[in-house]
Design a protein around this motif. Structure first.
Motif, short mmCIF file in Angstrom:
data_model
loop_
_atom_site.label_atom_id
_atom_site.label_comp_id
_atom_site.label_asym_id
_atom_site.label_seq_id
_atom_site.Cartn_x
_atom_site.Cartn_y
_atom_site.Cartn_z
N ILE A 217 0.87 -1.17 0.00
CA ILE A 217 0.00 0.00 0.00
C ILE A 217 0.91 1.22 0.00
CG2 ILE A 217 -1.86 1.18 1.24
CD1 ILE A 217 -2.14 -1.52 2.86
N HIS A 218 0.54 2.25 -0.76
CA HIS A 218 1.39 3.44 -0.83
C HIS A 218 0.67 4.64 -0.25
CE1 HIS A 218 4.75 1.87 -3.33
NE2 HIS A 218 3.84 0.96 -3.61
N GLY A 219 1.38 5.40 0.57
CA GLY A 219 0.81 6.58 1.19
C GLY A 219 1.81 7.71 1.24
N GLN A 220 1.30 8.91 1.47
CA GLN A 220 2.16 10.09 1.58
C GLN A 220 1.60 11.02 2.64
OE1 GLN A 220 2.33 12.48 -1.96
NE2 GLN A 220 4.01 13.74 -1.22
N LEU A 221 2.47 11.51 3.50
CA LEU A 221 2.10 12.55 4.45
C LEU A 221 2.27 13.89 3.77
CD1 LEU A 221 3.79 11.19 7.71
CD2 LEU A 221 1.33 11.45 7.32
N SER A 222 1.20 14.68 3.75
CA SER A 222 1.23 15.97 3.08
C SER A 222 0.32 16.93 3.82
CB SER A 222 0.77 15.83 1.62
OG SER A 222 0.78 17.08 0.96
N GLY A 223 0.87 18.05 4.26
CA GLY A 223 0.09 19.02 5.00
C GLY A 223 -0.48 18.45 6.28
N GLY A 224 0.23 17.48 6.87
CA GLY A 224 -0.23 16.85 8.10
C GLY A 224 -1.27 15.78 7.89
N ARG A 225 -1.69 15.56 6.64
CA ARG A 225 -2.69 14.54 6.34
C ARG A 225 -2.05 13.34 5.65
NH1 ARG A 225 -7.84 16.04 7.12
NH2 ARG A 225 -8.24 18.26 7.56
N LEU A 226 -2.73 12.21 5.73
CA LEU A 226 -2.24 10.99 5.10
C LEU A 226 -3.03 10.76 3.82
CD1 LEU A 226 -0.52 8.42 5.11
CD2 LEU A 226 -2.29 7.34 6.52
N LEU A 227 -2.32 10.80 2.68
CA LEU A 227 -2.92 10.56 1.38
C LEU A 227 -2.57 9.15 0.94
CD1 LEU A 227 -1.95 13.92 -0.37
CD2 LEU A 227 -4.00 13.41 0.99
N MET A 228 -3.58 8.36 0.60
CA MET A 228 -3.37 6.98 0.19
C MET A 228 -3.63 6.84 -1.30
SD MET A 228 -2.55 5.61 3.08
CE MET A 228 -2.71 3.84 2.82
N ALA A 229 -2.77 6.08 -1.98
CA ALA A 229 -2.92 5.86 -3.42
C ALA A 229 -3.97 4.78 -3.65
CB ALA A 229 -1.60 5.46 -4.05
N ASP A 230 -4.93 5.06 -4.55
CA ASP A 230 -5.92 4.03 -4.88
C ASP A 230 -5.38 3.15 -5.99
OD1 ASP A 230 -6.21 5.33 -7.30
OD2 ASP A 230 -8.10 6.30 -6.77
N GLY A 231 -6.21 2.28 -6.48
CA GLY A 231 -5.77 1.30 -7.47
C GLY A 231 -5.30 1.91 -8.77
N ASN A 232 -5.66 3.17 -9.06
CA ASN A 232 -5.24 3.84 -10.27
C ASN A 232 -4.04 4.75 -10.05
OD1 ASN A 232 -7.39 2.79 -11.85
ND2 ASN A 232 -8.77 4.24 -10.82
N GLY A 233 -3.49 4.67 -8.82
CA GLY A 233 -2.33 5.48 -8.52
C GLY A 233 -2.66 6.90 -8.12
N GLU A 234 -3.97 7.21 -8.00
CA GLU A 234 -4.37 8.53 -7.58
C GLU A 234 -4.39 8.58 -6.06
OE1 GLU A 234 -4.41 9.85 -11.27
OE2 GLU A 234 -4.97 11.11 -9.58
N SER A 235 -4.21 9.77 -5.49
CA SER A 235 -4.18 9.91 -4.03
C SER A 235 -5.52 10.36 -3.52
CB SER A 235 -3.10 10.94 -3.65
OG SER A 235 -1.82 10.43 -3.91
N THR A 236 -5.94 9.71 -2.44
CA THR A 236 -7.20 10.07 -1.80
C THR A 236 -6.96 10.30 -0.33
OG1 THR A 236 -7.70 7.73 -1.46
CG2 THR A 236 -8.64 8.77 -3.42
N GLY A 237 -7.59 11.30 0.26
CA GLY A 237 -7.38 11.59 1.67
C GLY A 237 -7.93 10.50 2.55
N GLN A 238 -7.17 10.16 3.58
CA GLN A 238 -7.62 9.13 4.54
C GLN A 238 -7.58 9.73 5.94
OE1 GLN A 238 -8.59 5.84 3.82
NE2 GLN A 238 -8.62 6.59 1.72
#
Length: 238
Positions: A217-238
């Motif tokens: 699973i791929h994620g990124q911390l950005s602006g204090g929030r955790l963004l998770m990559a969906d199946g299409n590689g797009e980031s969604t806020g979690q």
């Protein structure tokens, strides 16, 4: 792969106390046994330690963190101590205790959080050092070791004791390419026995599709929030 949840983070917000430390805001995450999250940290920004939050060392201002189904705040001191004995961690800055030798440093967590004997710990430590190609340095103080040796000593510390949650921060920093595969093996073996793993690294994106990371699973911390990559590689806020 088991569906037992190792880590649950529900709408967690933590305010940064020092003025130069940013908040974590509205973070939610669930990791089942065997899951691998590859996490990219904030760029050029220091935030509240996500790893301190998920291991119960920092209490959220809002939200809930559960380890193996139990909320950290409800465990009590003895329960928290036992639980942390099942968490392995690699620090970007090692935090070695300078007046302890490497055996005492590496075994410190297991000696504090478990009832394992020194003989048992020494045997496991020796086998792990031989496996990763680290010389016998148990009697040395940390300042004697190179940065690469100290990083591999952290591997030993993190993977001792059959941890159920592994929190790896820049685990390949200062590591030669030829020494890297054994860490991937250790991660894969830990996942196979039911551990959840978070691999936090600034080059996290480069691990996409590599052996051992195919189902990460791929994620990124950005602006204090955790963004998770969906199946299409797009980031969604979690």
């Amino acid at each position: 792969m088991s569906e037992e949840l190792i880590l649950q983070v529900e709408d967690v917000t933590v305010s940064g106390t020092p003025t130069h430390v940013g908040d974590l805001a509205g973070i939610s995450l669930s990791l089942a046994a065997g899951a691998l999250l590859v996490l990219e940290p904030e760029h050029h920004v220091e935030t509240v330690s996500f790893y301190d939050v998920v291991s119960g060392l920092i209490v959220p201002d809002q939200g809930v963190v559960r380890f193996c189904g139990e909320e950290w705040r409800r465990m009590g001191l003895f329960g928290q101590s036992a639980a942390r004995g099942r968490i392995g961690r690699i620090f970007e800055v090692e935090g070695w205790v300078s007046n302890l030798d490497m055996y005492e440093n590496i075994a410190l967590s297991q000696r504090h959080h478990t009832t394992r004997s020194d003989r048992d710990l020494r045997n496991e430590m020796q086998k792990m050092m031989e496996r990763i190609g680290l010389r016998d340095c148990v009697a040395d103080r940390p300042h004697v070791l190179s940065r690469g040796e100290l990083r591999r000593a952290q591997w030993v510390r993190a993977f001792m004791g059959d941890a159920l949650l592994l929190l790896l921060n820049a685990p390949l920093l200062d590591i030669r390419p030829e020494d890297q595969p054994v860490l991937i093996e250790l991660v894969c073996e830990a996942r196979a026995r039911g551990a959840a793993v978070i691999w936090k690294s600034r080059d996290a994106a480069s691990w996409t599709g590599k052996q051992g990371f195919e189902d990460a699973i791929h994620g990124q911390l950005s602006g204090g929030r955790l963004l998770m990559a969906d199946g299409n590689g797009e980031s969604t806020g979690q």
